[in-house]
Design a protein around this motif. Structure first.
Motif, PDB file in Angstrom:
ATOM      1  N   ALA B  42       0.840  -1.199   0.000  1.00  0.00           N
ATOM      2  CA  ALA B  42       0.000   0.000   0.000  1.00  0.00           C
ATOM      3  C   ALA B  42       0.879   1.254   0.000  1.00  0.00           C
ATOM      4  CB  ALA B  42      -0.922  -0.022   1.211  1.00  0.00           C
ATOM      5  N   ILE B  43       1.939   1.238   0.792  1.00  0.00           N
ATOM      6  CA  ILE B  43       2.848   2.391   0.842  1.00  0.00           C
ATOM      7  C   ILE B  43       3.473   2.622  -0.535  1.00  0.00           C
ATOM      8  CG2 ILE B  43       5.069   3.199   1.774  1.00  0.00           C
ATOM      9  CD1 ILE B  43       4.247   1.880   4.444  1.00  0.00           C
ATOM     10  N   GLU B  44       3.905   1.532  -1.166  1.00  0.00           N
ATOM     11  CA  GLU B  44       4.524   1.654  -2.492  1.00  0.00           C
ATOM     12  C   GLU B  44       3.530   2.130  -3.552  1.00  0.00           C
ATOM     13  OE1 GLU B  44       6.709  -1.923  -3.272  1.00  0.00           O
ATOM     14  OE2 GLU B  44       8.152  -1.435  -1.684  1.00  0.00           O
ATOM     15  N   SER B  45       2.250   1.896  -3.289  1.00  0.00           N
ATOM     16  CA  SER B  45       1.232   2.373  -4.221  1.00  0.00           C
ATOM     17  C   SER B  45       0.657   3.726  -3.790  1.00  0.00           C
ATOM     18  CB  SER B  45       0.106   1.344  -4.348  1.00  0.00           C
ATOM     19  OG  SER B  45       0.609   0.130  -4.842  1.00  0.00           O
ATOM     20  N   GLN B  46       1.406   4.445  -2.924  1.00  0.00           N
ATOM     21  CA  GLN B  46       0.999   5.795  -2.483  1.00  0.00           C
ATOM     22  C   GLN B  46      -0.381   5.861  -1.831  1.00  0.00           C
ATOM     23  OE1 GLN B  46       2.898   6.049  -5.753  1.00  0.00           O
ATOM     24  NE2 GLN B  46       4.538   6.409  -4.291  1.00  0.00           N
TER      25      GLN B  46
END
Lengths: 269, 269
Positions: B42-46
């Motif tokens: 989720a973090i990597e997908s902003q």
């Protein structure tokens, strides 16, 4: 009305309970079905039953009657206390009926001589995926499935539920160890093309010629197909991924390729 | 080290717990993520986070550090007792981390003006199917999903797990009621062809021309697509079934059709 078994120490109950262990089940060549729907499907698919356990309520019901009328006289019928049945069952709501069925023993040699499409499963772990792959294989007209050791038990109750009864209508060889599989592909190397599916494949699945006899391999959800099998394959095919995701679900990937294969062979739909 | 919250009556804990209710979650416009892997994706997908809850052990770990370094300063961080976190979590092993994320609000009008492939889900019930369909849609390059009211919540934890992070990379409009959907298809009838999938279809999926802008409808696992939608469709397509089985799994059927659609449009793979 038959006598109602209420004791968990009754031998029939103990036997039923023992078959909830995968190893015991495999050794005995039996498997368990829970609930009216799948047991009825099994009867319609001429599954050979060992015994059926009813709750008193289900035994007297219309559905209970339907089952009793349809099964063979040789099937042993038990009526057991509702509480005992629910305590044994894996399903939250087993609907008052559990059956013990006899595994079908398919002949591997005659299968291999006659099949033209075989699906090989290399360590499929998720019961839902396994059941869905079996269901899809029947839909696509696959002749049979070779499930290699390390895959989930095909008679796991979650697999049976996800297969929607498909398992009664296709030859499945399960728990096949790697050496036996190796012997099979060596012996039948002139008959079957071994095709692996892998993201590192040489060509897209729709570029493949599926008209010859084929063994199509689908690999583990996280780790794919073992590298020894990939190395030995006649062809490695891949499915294109357009968006930001690593891979497809194993059952979806199987469906996409099997339907392409069937269409490629121009089956008469 | 931050203060460790040990009381279940702490307001942050009470808020987290309240979001395990689907309605509350929807009203707040939030959803919950459990475990390192999906939170990291989720973090990597902003994804925009509201707050993150760590166990003391996870907070001090390398993975904990990785998360803390990557998230925005505005995200509220809580360190809570392991026992409290495990008691709240839905997963048996939540791996010491739970996050509250803010739903992305997509603009429906601009989406409808610009999309060329939309998947419409009519009452998909099974969380595994829903997650797998979202994953497959991202893989096949679908522009977005309209999930009609009566489908399982797209932020259900089982859906999120099955989607393998795909949900962060596609526009999903969920809980759309039937009247709103009707207005959409009326308003955009000149832009989108409405294509339903149904066993009673007029043609096979591979006979369809998918080159125009399309809304493809997939229906409920047991009952298919509502008859009003079928009646209004520009085309009804079906997938051939060769063996003795009634139907395909909804996620597998979606995959077969979406990959045919993408190929038919000759996307550059």
């Amino acid at each position: 009305m038959r006598e109602i078994i209420t004791s968990g120490f009754n031998p029939s109950i103990k036997y039923l309970r023992s078959l909830y262990n995968t190893k015991k089940r495999r050794n005995e060549g039996k498997y368990i079905l829970e609930g009216y729907r799948i047991i009825n499907e099994a009867i319609e698919s001429q599954v050979d039953f060992d015994s059926i356990y009813f709750t008193p309520g289900f035994y007297k019901s219309d559905k209970g009657n339907h089952i009793i009328n349809k099964i063979d006289d040789t099937v042993y019928i038990n009526v057991i206390d509702k509480r005992v049945l629910e305590e044994i069952a894996d399903t939250v709501n087993p609907q008052g009926i559990i059956a013990i069925a006899n595994e079908i023993k398919y002949d591997m040699v005659s299968f291999l001589e006659n099949a033209s499409t075989i699906l090989v499963l290399d360590r499929i772990q998720d019961p839902g995926n396994m059941g869905t792959i079996i269901r899809t294989s029947v839909a696509a007209g696959v002749d049979g499935i070779i499930s290699l050791k390390g895959s989930v038990d095909i008679y796991n109750l979650k697999v049976l539920r996800a297969s929607m009864g498909a398992i009664f209508n296709i030859a499945v060889f399960s728990g096949i160890d790697f050496d036996s599989f190796w012997n099979i592909i060596e012996k039948y190397r002139n008959k079957y093309r071994l095709i692996s599916t892998d993201p590192g494949g040489d060509k897209f699945y729709f570029e493949e010629d599926f008209t010859k006899d084929i063994m199509l391999v689908i690999g583990n959800e996280a780790n794919g197909i073992r590298k020894e099998i990939i190395a030995r394959s006649d062809e490695i095919i891949k499915i294109p991924i357009i968006g930001k995701i690593d891979s497809l679900n194993a059952a979806v990937a199987s469906g996409i390729i099997l339907y392409e294969l069937m269409r490629n062979r121009s089956y008469k739909y």
